[in-house]
Design an enzyme around this catalytic site. Structure first.
Site, PDB file in Angstrom:
ATOM      1  N   SER A  17       0.805  -1.229   0.000  1.00 50.40           N
ATOM      2  CA  SER A  17       0.000   0.000   0.000  1.00 50.40           C
ATOM      3  C   SER A  17       0.842   1.285   0.000  1.00 50.40           C
ATOM      4  CB  SER A  17      -0.977  -0.005   1.184  1.00 50.40           C
ATOM      5  OG  SER A  17      -1.942  -1.008   0.979  1.00 50.40           O
ATOM      6  N   LYS A  66      -9.799  -5.587  10.130  1.00 49.44           N
ATOM      7  CA  LYS A  66     -10.910  -5.012   9.354  1.00 49.44           C
ATOM      8  C   LYS A  66     -12.233  -5.008  10.126  1.00 49.44           C
ATOM      9  CE  LYS A  66      -9.091  -5.879   4.734  1.00 49.44           C
ATOM     10  NZ  LYS A  66      -9.320  -6.469   3.415  1.00 49.44           N
ATOM     11  N   ASP A 102     -12.997  -2.915  -1.024  1.00 50.37           N
ATOM     12  CA  ASP A 102     -12.550  -4.195  -1.603  1.00 50.37           C
ATOM     13  C   ASP A 102     -13.446  -4.648  -2.758  1.00 50.37           C
ATOM     14  OD1 ASP A 102     -10.264  -4.645  -0.116  1.00 50.37           O
ATOM     15  OD2 ASP A 102     -11.294  -5.779   1.454  1.00 50.37           O
ATOM     16  N   ALA A 128     -15.864 -18.121   2.415  1.00 48.88           N
ATOM     17  CA  ALA A 128     -16.949 -17.352   3.043  1.00 48.88           C
ATOM     18  C   ALA A 128     -16.396 -16.531   4.199  1.00 48.88           C
ATOM     19  CB  ALA A 128     -18.048 -18.306   3.518  1.00 48.88           C
ATOM     20  N   GLY A 130     -13.903 -12.927   5.373  1.00 45.34           N
ATOM     21  CA  GLY A 130     -14.064 -11.482   5.253  1.00 45.34           C
ATOM     22  C   GLY A 130     -14.010 -11.003   3.812  1.00 45.34           C
ATOM     23  N   ALA A 131     -13.089 -11.558   3.028  1.00 41.91           N
ATOM     24  CA  ALA A 131     -12.933 -11.087   1.645  1.00 41.91           C
ATOM     25  C   ALA A 131     -14.191 -11.413   0.839  1.00 41.91           C
ATOM     26  CB  ALA A 131     -11.702 -11.718   1.010  1.00 41.91           C
ATOM     27  N   GLY A 239      -4.739 -11.472  -7.776  1.00 40.25           N
ATOM     28  CA  GLY A 239      -5.469 -10.370  -7.137  1.00 40.25           C
ATOM     29  C   GLY A 239      -4.712  -9.057  -7.035  1.00 40.25           C
TER      30      GLY A 239
HETATM   31  P1  NDP Z   1     -10.537 -15.326   6.156  1.00 34.09           P
HETATM   32  O1  NDP Z   1      -9.580 -15.914   7.116  1.00 34.09           O
HETATM   33  O2  NDP Z   1     -11.588 -14.392   6.647  1.00 34.09           O
HETATM   34  O3  NDP Z   1     -11.315 -16.526   5.377  1.00 34.09           O
HETATM   35  C1  NDP Z   1     -10.590 -17.606   4.871  1.00 34.09           C
HETATM   36  C2  NDP Z   1     -11.499 -18.471   3.997  1.00 34.09           C
HETATM   37  O4  NDP Z   1     -10.668 -19.450   3.330  1.00 34.09           O
HETATM   38  C3  NDP Z   1     -12.553 -19.257   4.758  1.00 34.09           C
HETATM   39  O5  NDP Z   1     -13.717 -19.330   3.964  1.00 34.09           O
HETATM   40  C4  NDP Z   1     -11.891 -20.642   4.906  1.00 34.09           C
HETATM   41  O6  NDP Z   1     -12.841 -21.697   5.031  1.00 34.09           O
HETATM   42  C5  NDP Z   1     -11.203 -20.765   3.595  1.00 34.09           C
HETATM   43  N1  NDP Z   1     -10.062 -21.686   3.591  1.00 34.09           N
HETATM   44  C6  NDP Z   1      -8.892 -21.575   4.247  1.00 34.09           C
HETATM   45  N2  NDP Z   1      -8.064 -22.606   3.938  1.00 34.09           N
HETATM   46  C7  NDP Z   1      -8.738 -23.390   3.060  1.00 34.09           C
HETATM   47  C8  NDP Z   1      -8.422 -24.587   2.372  1.00 34.09           C
HETATM   48  N3  NDP Z   1      -7.230 -25.201   2.533  1.00 34.09           N
HETATM   49  N4  NDP Z   1      -9.334 -25.125   1.534  1.00 34.09           N
HETATM   50  C9  NDP Z   1     -10.546 -24.514   1.356  1.00 34.09           C
HETATM   51  N5  NDP Z   1     -10.900 -23.374   1.988  1.00 34.09           N
HETATM   52  C10 NDP Z   1     -10.010 -22.807   2.835  1.00 34.09           C
HETATM   53  O7  NDP Z   1      -9.615 -14.634   5.024  1.00 34.09           O
HETATM   54  P2  NDP Z   1     -10.020 -13.405   4.093  1.00 34.09           P
HETATM   55  O8  NDP Z   1     -11.390 -13.655   3.587  1.00 34.09           O
HETATM   56  O9  NDP Z   1      -9.726 -12.117   4.764  1.00 34.09           O
HETATM   57  O10 NDP Z   1      -8.948 -13.515   2.881  1.00 34.09           O
HETATM   58  C11 NDP Z   1      -9.039 -14.558   1.902  1.00 34.09           C
HETATM   59  C12 NDP Z   1      -7.983 -14.329   0.824  1.00 34.09           C
HETATM   60  O11 NDP Z   1      -8.259 -13.144   0.074  1.00 34.09           O
HETATM   61  C13 NDP Z   1      -6.566 -14.168   1.350  1.00 34.09           C
HETATM   62  O12 NDP Z   1      -5.677 -14.908   0.493  1.00 34.09           O
HETATM   63  C14 NDP Z   1      -6.295 -12.692   1.209  1.00 34.09           C
HETATM   64  O13 NDP Z   1      -4.909 -12.423   1.030  1.00 34.09           O
HETATM   65  C15 NDP Z   1      -7.082 -12.365  -0.050  1.00 34.09           C
HETATM   66  N6  NDP Z   1      -7.470 -10.933  -0.158  1.00 34.09           N
HETATM   67  C16 NDP Z   1      -7.005 -10.218  -1.235  1.00 34.09           C
HETATM   68  C17 NDP Z   1      -7.358  -8.910  -1.402  1.00 34.09           C
HETATM   69  C18 NDP Z   1      -6.822  -8.146  -2.586  1.00 34.09           C
HETATM   70  O14 NDP Z   1      -6.950  -6.908  -2.609  1.00 34.09           O
HETATM   71  N7  NDP Z   1      -6.268  -8.810  -3.574  1.00 34.09           N
HETATM   72  C19 NDP Z   1      -8.220  -8.188  -0.440  1.00 34.09           C
HETATM   73  C20 NDP Z   1      -8.701  -9.045   0.643  1.00 34.09           C
HETATM   74  C21 NDP Z   1      -8.311 -10.361   0.768  1.00 34.09           C
HETATM   75  P3  NDP Z   1     -13.488 -22.087   6.479  1.00 34.09           P
HETATM   76  O15 NDP Z   1     -14.575 -21.089   6.726  1.00 34.09           O
HETATM   77  O16 NDP Z   1     -13.977 -23.469   6.287  1.00 34.09           O
HETATM   78  O17 NDP Z   1     -12.358 -21.984   7.469  1.00 34.09           O
END
Ligand code: NDP
Length: 271
Positions: A17, A66, A102, A128, A130-131, A239
């Protein structure tokens, strides 16, 4: 003195950033300074208030703050309220305005930079967390034919779909429920790529002409991007564009000027 902005995170040293916003400031001739602020895990609110005291005008928020930023805000934009998460803060007197850019960043990267049509298409959103929550409303606003949210913990996908049901045709499911289905756009919003893993997808998930989009970015293709390229996706993207476009939207919120993400994208890809 230059107007002061920052990104709050923990860790934050890796954040792109500061480079992105400094490039935007040069491009638009805005007199501002932008730095990375490491906030203690139990001291986010204190870090924000100290920054305001020091004259800070606004900030970005990244992992893991966040949701806390959402609670700290004295006023939320409708899109931040829907997302339940804040990635952009504006400080004005006693007010802390919380916004979420986002979703706007993702849809702009998809529709403008990647020339991807969302209207009338079948979209699969993996994850499912935060993103995923932050991008659901803008994706539904683009009027897809169907939006399916699949998650390892399927209850979270169902809950998310229920929360956004009023915005469009969204359903939640578990990965095995995807058997026999294919999609025009598959977005990986899981954090699986962070640990070199791949969500459990079947090989027919990518429809002819489809785009596979991983929110994660890095030097190399993620396991999801490699899988998609092998199994029929016509186009594969990471991304980085979303990151730059959410920053451009935050810059617009703060300064009222929309910077051009393309040269910054070229600069970061080159680096
Ligand atoms: P969270 O921790 O809030 O959510 C993680 C999600 O990934 C959950 O749904 C989790 O499932 C799932 N998950 C984790 N490991 C696995 C796996 N091995 N197999 C299947 N599902 C899995 O993270 P965020 O939502 O904040 O971020 C998600 C991604 O998005 C990150 O890689 C982040 O870097 C990226 N991101 C990129 C942005 C950009 O600007 N490019 C902005 C925001 C995020 P479960 O619920 O079952 O645990």
């Amino acid at each position: 003195m230059s107007d002061l902005y920052c990104v709050f995170g923990n860790p934050v040293g890796h954040s792109k950033s500061p480079a992105i916003h400094s490039a935007f400031a040069r491009q638009t001739g805005q007199d501002m300074r932008y730095e990375a602020k490491l906030a203690p895990l139990d001291g986010f609110a204190e870090a924000v208030h100290a920054f305001i005291q020091a004259g800070g005008r606004g900030g970005n928020v990244t992992v893991p703050f966040k949701e806390e930023a959402c609670r700290l805000s004295t006023r939320l934009t409708p899109r931040a309220e829907l997302a339940g998460a804040v990635n952009t803060l504006c400080f004005d007197g006693d007010e802390i305005l919380g916004d979420n850019t986002d979703g706007a960043g993702l849809t702009r990267d998809l529709m403008v930079n990647l020339d991807c049509t969302l209207k009338g298409r079948r979209i699969l959103l993996l994850g499912a967390g935060g993103a995923a929550r932050g991008v659901l409303a803008p994706l539904l606003d683009a009027q897809p034919d169907a939006l399916v949210v699949a998650n390892r913990t399927s209850g979270k996908a169902h809950a998310l779909a229920a929360r956004f049901a009023a915005h469009g045709p969204v359903v939640g499911c578990a990965y095995p429920d995807l058997a026999g289905q294919s999609f025009d756009l598959v977005i990986n919003a899981t954090s699986a790529s962070l640990s070199g893993e791949l969500p459990p997808l079947h090989t027919g998930i990518f429809a002819t002409g489809s785009l596979a989009y991983d929110m994660m970015y890095g030097k190399d293709d993620t396991p999801f991007m490699a899988f998609a390229a092998q199994h029929g996706a016509a186009q594969v993207a990471d991304g980085l564009g979303m990151l730059i476009e959410q920053a451009a939207e935050a810059f617009f919120v703060w300064r009222g000027i929309r910077p051009d993400g393309a040269p910054v994208m070229a600069q970061l890809r080159g680096a």
